[in-house]
Enzyme design. Structure first.
Site, PDB file in Angstrom:
ATOM      1  CB  SER A 211       9.961  24.849  -8.996  1.00 41.35           C
ATOM      2  OG  SER A 211      11.057  25.382  -9.718  1.00 41.35           O
ATOM      3  CG  HIS A 212      14.257  27.972  -5.952  1.00 38.47           C
ATOM      4  ND1 HIS A 212      14.241  26.692  -5.465  1.00 38.47           N
ATOM      5  CD2 HIS A 212      14.857  28.740  -5.002  1.00 38.47           C
ATOM      6  CE1 HIS A 212      14.815  26.677  -4.266  1.00 38.47           C
ATOM      7  NE2 HIS A 212      15.183  27.893  -3.967  1.00 38.47           N
ATOM      8  CB  SER A 213      11.618  28.631 -11.955  1.00 39.55           C
ATOM      9  OG  SER A 213      11.007  28.962 -13.189  1.00 39.55           O
TER      10      SER A 213
ATOM     11  CB  SER B   2      16.010  27.176  -0.122  1.00 39.79           C
ATOM     12  OG  SER B   2      15.895  27.405  -1.515  1.00 39.79           O
TER      13      SER B   2
END
Length: 224
Positions: free
Chosen positions: A9-11, A70
């Site tokens: 995840s981006h987080s 991404s």
């Protein structure tokens, strides 16, 4: 051992929260959340994803799930860099629903390809196939839920896993809603609570065995 899962995840908080949720349904599956940049920002870190894949692999392979585009690219690059790229699969699936479905499949002993397929199928509509003339008759049983939390998360996962290896099409109905008994998310979507009655229907060579498996699970309150 089972297929390991890497949640990209981006987080970092999002990945960790999803891993916490999924662990309730697949306690024996290795889940490695990875998210955010090294300095704490939002994004994905290639080196961290590679390390996560290595930690998740117990010898049966790894499936990676991602939240945004991404992250997919980072996951695919990480797999390509492995000594054996065939040991890991990037699943094209919804992040939350796919992770739940993948974990249940891995808990049941599925291989990496089957785990990835289960994740992908979590984002596809479920189509009910009409019975053909001469097919096996449909068997059914009505059960009342007496466990405290009803048909949610862990109980739903246990019900789905109880049908592993049984050759039958099984569904669960409550009111005017019906779900595939092998779909954890579908079962949770019924919102069945303590005291509710569900109808379990099965068709196929082992329909009666499927009904027995579900009945026994419900009668012992999902081992709570």
């Amino acid at each position: 051992m089972s297929v390991g899962l890497v949640l990209v995840s981006h987080s970092a908080k999002l990945a960790e929260g999803l891993a916490e949720l999924v662990a309730q349904m697949a306690p024996d599956v290795t889940l490695v959340p990875v998210g955010g940049l090294a300095e704490g920002g939002i994004g994905t870190d290639y080196d961290e994803v590679v390390a996560a894949v290595q930690r998740a692999d117990s010898g049966d392979g790894v499936v990676l799930l991602y939240d945004l585009g991404s992250a997919q690219m980072t996951a695919e690059l990480a797999v390509e860099s492995l000594p054996d790229p065939d040991s890991a699969v990037v699943a094209d699936a919804p992040f939350v629903e796919g992770a739940v479905a993948a974990a249940v499949a891995a808990q049941g002993g599925a291989d990496p390809v089957a785990v990835a397929e289960a994740a992908a199928a979590a984002g596809a509509p479920e189509l009910e196939e009409a019975a053909e003339p001469g097919e096996e008759s449909v068997h059914g049983v009505v059960l009342e839920l007496s466990n405290e939390i009803g048909l949610h998360a862990r109980p739903a996962a246990l019900l789905a896993r109880s049908l592993t290896g049984i050759e039958a099409d099984v569904s669960v109905r409550m009111g005017d809603q019906e779900a595939d008994a092998r779909s954890v998310l579908g079962l949770m979507g019924l919102s069945a609570r303590k005291g509710d009655q569900i109808e379990v229907r099965a068709r196929g060579a082992q329909a009666e065995q499927a009904l027995r498996a579900v009945t026994e699970l419900v009668e012992r309150d999902f081992d709570e």
